[in-house]
Design a protein around this motif. Sequence first.
Motif, PDB file in Angstrom:
ATOM      1  N   PRO A  23       0.815  -1.224   0.000  1.00 16.83           N
ATOM      2  CA  PRO A  23       0.000   0.000   0.000  1.00 16.83           C
ATOM      3  C   PRO A  23       0.854   1.282   0.000  1.00 16.83           C
ATOM      4  CG  PRO A  23       0.086  -0.909   2.198  1.00 16.83           C
ATOM      5  CD  PRO A  23       0.824  -1.872   1.298  1.00 16.83           C
ATOM      6  N   MET A  24       1.606   1.526  -1.062  1.00 17.87           N
ATOM      7  CA  MET A  24       2.520   2.660  -1.126  1.00 17.87           C
ATOM      8  C   MET A  24       1.786   3.998  -0.989  1.00 17.87           C
ATOM      9  SD  MET A  24       5.526   3.742  -1.193  1.00 17.87           S
ATOM     10  CE  MET A  24       6.728   2.612  -1.795  1.00 17.87           C
ATOM     11  N   LYS A  25       0.630   4.124  -1.610  1.00 17.05           N
ATOM     12  CA  LYS A  25      -0.134   5.373  -1.536  1.00 17.05           C
ATOM     13  C   LYS A  25      -0.459   5.715  -0.080  1.00 17.05           C
ATOM     14  CE  LYS A  25      -4.364   7.537  -3.167  1.00 17.05           C
ATOM     15  NZ  LYS A  25      -5.607   7.361  -3.913  1.00 17.05           N
ATOM     16  N   TYR A  26      -0.838   4.736   0.715  1.00 15.62           N
ATOM     17  CA  TYR A  26      -1.152   4.957   2.130  1.00 15.62           C
ATOM     18  C   TYR A  26       0.068   5.495   2.875  1.00 15.62           C
ATOM     19  CZ  TYR A  26      -2.143   3.972   7.008  1.00 15.62           C
ATOM     20  OH  TYR A  26      -2.305   4.085   8.362  1.00 15.62           O
ATOM     21  N   TYR A  27       1.222   4.885   2.646  1.00 11.51           N
ATOM     22  CA  TYR A  27       2.429   5.318   3.349  1.00 11.51           C
ATOM     23  C   TYR A  27       2.852   6.718   2.933  1.00 11.51           C
ATOM     24  CZ  TYR A  27       3.084   0.803   5.520  1.00 11.51           C
ATOM     25  OH  TYR A  27       2.920  -0.304   6.298  1.00 11.51           O
ATOM     26  N   ILE A  28       2.747   7.041   1.666  1.00 12.09           N
ATOM     27  CA  ILE A  28       3.126   8.370   1.193  1.00 12.09           C
ATOM     28  C   ILE A  28       2.210   9.440   1.801  1.00 12.09           C
ATOM     29  CG2 ILE A  28       3.216   9.855  -0.855  1.00 12.09           C
ATOM     30  CD1 ILE A  28       4.281   7.428  -2.384  1.00 12.09           C
ATOM     31  N   GLN A  29       0.944   9.142   1.915  1.00 11.39           N
ATOM     32  CA  GLN A  29      -0.007  10.124   2.452  1.00 11.39           C
ATOM     33  C   GLN A  29       0.043  10.248   3.972  1.00 11.39           C
ATOM     34  OE1 GLN A  29      -3.762   8.790   0.936  1.00 11.39           O
ATOM     35  NE2 GLN A  29      -3.498   9.840  -1.026  1.00 11.39           N
ATOM     36  N   ASN A  30       0.443   9.200   4.685  1.00 11.96           N
ATOM     37  CA  ASN A  30       0.317   9.195   6.141  1.00 11.96           C
ATOM     38  C   ASN A  30       1.627   9.185   6.918  1.00 11.96           C
ATOM     39  OD1 ASN A  30      -2.575   9.141   6.284  1.00 11.96           O
ATOM     40  ND2 ASN A  30      -2.434   7.101   5.434  1.00 11.96           N
ATOM     41  N   GLN A  31       2.774   9.245   6.265  1.00  9.38           N
ATOM     42  CA  GLN A  31       4.032   9.293   6.989  1.00  9.38           C
ATOM     43  C   GLN A  31       4.742  10.602   6.718  1.00  9.38           C
ATOM     44  OE1 GLN A  31       6.267   5.785   5.994  1.00  9.38           O
ATOM     45  NE2 GLN A  31       5.381   4.649   7.692  1.00  9.38           N
ATOM     46  N   TRP A  32       5.299  11.185   7.743  1.00 10.29           N
ATOM     47  CA  TRP A  32       5.948  12.488   7.641  1.00 10.29           C
ATOM     48  C   TRP A  32       7.237  12.446   6.819  1.00 10.29           C
ATOM     49  CZ3 TRP A  32      10.907  12.916   9.396  1.00 10.29           C
ATOM     50  CH2 TRP A  32      11.364  11.907  10.234  1.00 10.29           C
ATOM     51  N   ILE A  33       7.920  11.326   6.786  1.00 12.73           N
ATOM     52  CA  ILE A  33       9.242  11.262   6.157  1.00 12.73           C
ATOM     53  C   ILE A  33       9.182  11.600   4.672  1.00 12.73           C
ATOM     54  CG2 ILE A  33       9.211   8.803   5.641  1.00 12.73           C
ATOM     55  CD1 ILE A  33      12.245  10.600   7.014  1.00 12.73           C
ATOM     56  N   TRP A  34       8.135  11.192   3.976  1.00 16.56           N
ATOM     57  CA  TRP A  34       8.025  11.470   2.535  1.00 16.56           C
ATOM     58  C   TRP A  34       7.895  12.956   2.264  1.00 16.56           C
ATOM     59  CZ3 TRP A  34       9.115   7.537  -0.508  1.00 16.56           C
ATOM     60  CH2 TRP A  34       8.953   6.261  -0.005  1.00 16.56           C
ATOM     61  N   ARG A  35       7.099  13.647   3.079  1.00 15.77           N
ATOM     62  CA  ARG A  35       6.893  15.086   2.908  1.00 15.77           C
ATOM     63  C   ARG A  35       8.199  15.840   3.145  1.00 15.77           C
ATOM     64  NH1 ARG A  35       2.153  15.346   4.960  1.00 15.77           N
ATOM     65  NH2 ARG A  35       2.890  14.895   7.035  1.00 15.77           N
ATOM     66  N   TYR A  36       8.898  15.521   4.234  1.00 19.45           N
ATOM     67  CA  TYR A  36      10.144  16.223   4.547  1.00 19.45           C
ATOM     68  C   TYR A  36      11.262  15.847   3.584  1.00 19.45           C
ATOM     69  CZ  TYR A  36       7.952  18.119   8.649  1.00 19.45           C
ATOM     70  OH  TYR A  36       7.120  18.813   9.484  1.00 19.45           O
ATOM     71  N   TRP A  37      11.217  14.652   3.023  1.00 19.37           N
ATOM     72  CA  TRP A  37      12.196  14.249   2.025  1.00 19.37           C
ATOM     73  C   TRP A  37      12.061  15.136   0.790  1.00 19.37           C
ATOM     74  CZ3 TRP A  37      11.535  11.315  -2.701  1.00 19.37           C
ATOM     75  CH2 TRP A  37      12.726  10.847  -3.232  1.00 19.37           C
TER      76      TRP A  37
END
Length: 76
Positions: A23-37
Amino acid sequence: MSDAPGRPMKYPYTISAKIAQFPMKYYIQNQWIWRYWMIGIAVSVPVFYKIHKMANSPGNVSKWAEIRRKEAAEHH
């Protein structure tokens, strides 16, 4: 090309099935690390570009060529 199967495996035991059901879409939307990356890349690219342009300017290149020429002359 065929569509995805209507019923996914209960336990995906092959690597390709695990990748397909992750579920990559779920992780991208719900984890802070992707946004700060992404923010980190957007902030650092202009800084690294400026450093690159300054380090490879004609004046700096000729200065370092002269320094290397002097070092080579000292060793011979």
